[in-house]
Design a protein around this motif. Sequence first.
Motif, PDB file in Angstrom:
ATOM      1  N   HIS B 239      45.749   4.944  36.114  1.00  0.00           N
ATOM      2  CA  HIS B 239      45.323   6.334  36.099  1.00  0.00           C
ATOM      3  C   HIS B 239      44.477   6.577  37.347  1.00  0.00           C
ATOM      4  O   HIS B 239      43.921   5.631  37.917  1.00  0.00           O
ATOM      5  CB  HIS B 239      44.483   6.620  34.848  1.00  0.00           C
ATOM      6  N   ALA B 282      32.836   1.258  43.480  1.00  0.00           N
ATOM      7  CA  ALA B 282      33.117   1.077  42.050  1.00  0.00           C
ATOM      8  C   ALA B 282      34.264   1.968  41.616  1.00  0.00           C
ATOM      9  O   ALA B 282      34.365   3.128  42.019  1.00  0.00           O
ATOM     10  CB  ALA B 282      31.864   1.401  41.236  1.00  0.00           C
ATOM     11  N   HIS B 283      35.130   1.419  40.797  1.00  0.00           N
ATOM     12  CA  HIS B 283      36.321   2.140  40.378  1.00  0.00           C
ATOM     13  C   HIS B 283      36.917   1.353  39.228  1.00  0.00           C
ATOM     14  O   HIS B 283      37.033   0.140  39.314  1.00  0.00           O
ATOM     15  CB  HIS B 283      37.318   2.175  41.547  1.00  0.00           C
ATOM     16  N   GLY B 284      37.252   2.028  38.144  1.00  0.00           N
ATOM     17  CA  GLY B 284      37.869   1.270  37.070  1.00  0.00           C
ATOM     18  C   GLY B 284      37.878   2.014  35.749  1.00  0.00           C
ATOM     19  O   GLY B 284      37.628   3.223  35.685  1.00  0.00           O
ATOM     20  N   GLU B 285      38.183   1.262  34.726  1.00  0.00           N
ATOM     21  CA  GLU B 285      38.375   1.831  33.394  1.00  0.00           C
ATOM     22  C   GLU B 285      37.138   2.610  32.937  1.00  0.00           C
ATOM     23  O   GLU B 285      36.030   2.074  32.921  1.00  0.00           O
ATOM     24  CB  GLU B 285      38.641   0.672  32.419  1.00  0.00           C
ATOM     25  N   ALA B 290      30.536  -1.465  35.635  1.00  0.00           N
ATOM     26  CA  ALA B 290      31.297  -2.279  36.588  1.00  0.00           C
ATOM     27  C   ALA B 290      31.314  -3.735  36.123  1.00  0.00           C
ATOM     28  O   ALA B 290      32.340  -4.419  36.167  1.00  0.00           O
ATOM     29  CB  ALA B 290      30.683  -2.167  37.977  1.00  0.00           C
ATOM     30  N   ARG B 293      33.676  -4.204  33.351  1.00  0.00           N
ATOM     31  CA  ARG B 293      35.077  -4.127  33.801  1.00  0.00           C
ATOM     32  C   ARG B 293      35.573  -5.456  34.373  1.00  0.00           C
ATOM     33  O   ARG B 293      36.721  -5.832  34.164  1.00  0.00           O
ATOM     34  CB  ARG B 293      35.211  -3.066  34.898  1.00  0.00           C
ATOM     35  N   ALA B 299      42.497  -6.519  33.716  1.00  0.00           N
ATOM     36  CA  ALA B 299      42.693  -5.820  34.987  1.00  0.00           C
ATOM     37  C   ALA B 299      44.090  -6.121  35.508  1.00  0.00           C
ATOM     38  O   ALA B 299      44.728  -7.097  35.104  1.00  0.00           O
ATOM     39  CB  ALA B 299      41.645  -6.257  36.007  1.00  0.00           C
TER      40      ALA B 299
END
Lengths: 465, 465
Positions: B239, B282-285, B290, B293, B299
């Motif tokens: 996403h 930072a980027h993720g679910e 962080a 994650r 991942a």
Amino acid sequence: MNERHVIDHLDARQPEIVDWLKAFLRIPSVSADPSFAPHMHEARRFLLERLQRIGLSGVRLLDGGGEPAVYGEWNGAPGQPTLMVYGHYDVQPADPLDQWHTPPFEPTEVGGRLYGRGTSDVKGSTAIALEVIASFLAVQGRCPVNIKVFLEGEEETGSPSLRTIVERHRALLQADAVLSADGGRASADVPTINTGARGNAQLEVRLRTAHKDLHSGRYGGGVRNALHEMARLVASLHHPDGGVAVKGFHDGAASPTERQRADTAAFPYDEAAFFSDVGGSAHGEPGYTARERITLRPALDVNGLWGGYTGGGGKTIVPCEAQAKLTTRVVAGQDPRAVIHAVLHHLQRHCPPGCTLDVVAMNDGSPASTLAPHHPLVSAAEAVLERESGLRPIHVRLGASVPVTAIFKEMLGIDTLMFGFNLPDEDVHAPNEFFRLASIRQGTRAWTLLLAELAKHPPASFHVG
Amino acid sequence: MNERHVIDHLDARQPEIVDWLKAFLRIPSVSADPSFAPHMHEARRFLLERLQRIGLSGVRLLDGGGEPAVYGEWNGAPGQPTLMVYGHYDVQPADPLDQWHTPPFEPTEVGGRLYGRGTSDVKGSTAIALEVIASFLAVQGRCPVNIKVFLEGEEETGSPSLRTIVERHRALLQADAVLSADGGRASADVPTINTGARGNAQLEVRLRTAHKDLHSGRYGGGVRNALHEMARLVASLHHPDGGVAVKGFHDGAASPTERQRADTAAFPYDEAAFFSDVGGSAHGEPGYTARERITLRPALDVNGLWGGYTGGGGKTIVPCEAQAKLTTRVVAGQDPRAVIHAVLHHLQRHCPPGCTLDVVAMNDGSPASTLAPHHPLVSAAEAVLERESGLRPIHVRLGASVPVTAIFKEMLGIDTLMFGFNLPDEDVHAPNEFFRLASIRQGTRAWTLLLAELAKHPPASFHVG
């Protein structure tokens, strides 16, 4: 004047012409790779010698700071039109080498085809043009028109110094029109006349998401991945149906005319075969046929993309960098510079926070070219092709780009007829490029008749806008 | 029993231990590159000699068809637990060599750090474990527990023959638990206990849109481009917010427990510094920090992607092929085989008509490992680390994978405590890998206390599920 003798002379010389072409093909004149520079030099020496031997005068190199062009002229027809005969002596790199069935630089005849890098693009058609001039001079001691041979060495690298060459030699290069050996036939079944080509422009970008590749165990799932972001950027360039989704990309693109759509429909084109021949599938802008998409509409392609670990086995990294090469094809009415900037702005606008997008390379490109339907170049070609085939030639546009035509138009004010004899299936820019040996005889006949036909038009008539 | 004397002995021997470690590091035991095979042999000889000298019995190689493991045992504590001490003697390749500031295989001390390939991963911690056993035997003539030293030679190449080794020597390798020198500390500031690691699995796919690369002038805009399609596939995996969009990808993933989330929050973790150190963001679910994650959540990363022309300059092709390497990280409760198949099914389902998607490589991977919070291995480690630091140790999970722990669990039914002393910033798998010299003293003290502490637990208590 009787061209019959010239054609007979050419027919008799076919084996000799093929031998000369093979010698030309053995020179790996790859302009894109600096390590091939000695071979570029060798190709120029080879052509200089040939132009001198066939009786051209003023044979020399025209230098623009890059790979020089090879030039020679014959000015023995005062009052007749002066035609610049264009070809190029450079070829695409032969990679991937392991996919060739014969050595790329050892021309090999197999079943009526001559395989090798540059056979179709465009040493074959260049040889046709030169040998026609040679036979005219050998048989008749003269040509029907004045000739200025201009053989470029940077066509495959986007003609970076062509403008400088023209600028420096503007007076020398004055002519009434250009006959190009590049820009081939659209069909082996019906005669076609190229009335234009798409332009193009290119861009190379690098996306970075971190200073270094990161361990995917320690960072995976918590940090941006350059390949994920690049994939998202590239995916955003097109709609799922294949149309280009970049704002401003279609700006200025002239809608196909009724005549163009009718010509396109008249062209005997087996769409299913076109795709199945290459294992591809139709995909593109809605509302257009496949043939229209690839000749009358602009396009945007990623030509190369890479990032992360690409060796054997696996490497558990989150890649920090991804790179992509893109090119556009633009149509009449479009400014290639504006189009490629629209692509860049799209990428910049969609580049997510925390990532940087750098331009690695970008050029202004060259616009599409167009020949008016009643231009003397078109009329002459129609006359020749109809006489040879008994069929009415169909006007077609090239999807590919021949930037030199736009440059000659812009800087010298002259139009170009693309009269190459290669055919679309000859795997140019790919492994196992070939040229049909039969095209040499067809081409030398047609070029002979064309030069004679062009002599019927007054020089001023070529300058029609 | 008084470990004080053993620790004093180890403290006195620190220079000697560092010298021995340096000799170990000078052997370029790169398992991935066959040309280093003689050095792998040399490393085994070096270790066999050391195990014999410190007084282990049954010292030998355990062969599984690849690089053998080095084995030795001490069985003088009947009734006490038997611990397998795991380490590995192979190291990652040192490439790119030009980025090292000191020679990778000439260990160099700079400001309290020992630089060199394998210092942190994992010859440093392997030396710690062996030297603790050596000092117990030297000072007391015995160890608190029975010991089976198992030093692998293929950890850096994915342990291809480890299962065969275990299969062939199942009886020999019976133990109550594993103490691993691999799997290090999470922080230099607070004591941490590794209670598990993510598992992983990998997949490599090739997407084809045609039989061959096509000229972008002749086909561009009318045919599918393998890089556009691959970009769309890759973009569909996540996403926009960074969460994984693959159906079934999270199946089985145990939600982080309250204890895990509390532990994660308690861990002194400077998120801003974590990302700015590597220039990442930072980027993720969504819904997770962080830190959560990268340790508690699965991942999916593309580790490499390529297609089309990637050399210098441009090449105007519509690429026919694109390839991508992907790896997953899976968490407790997940079957890595099911997860990687979910990824493959997603790619297949999204592969557009007219394109083919082939699996180039795929493995079943290895599951996550988990130590129950009250496992004797955890209790013992907690007691030791609290005594040494005065701080209550924090339970952490590794984001990276240590497949051997899963293999030992599956084949021998025993749990592993990862008790390495390396730290996360030591550039493992990268140029300028280093190990802190202070970690050697910290590690030898802690391993001494740990062996003594483990002796307090009855052997059966280690087999808790």
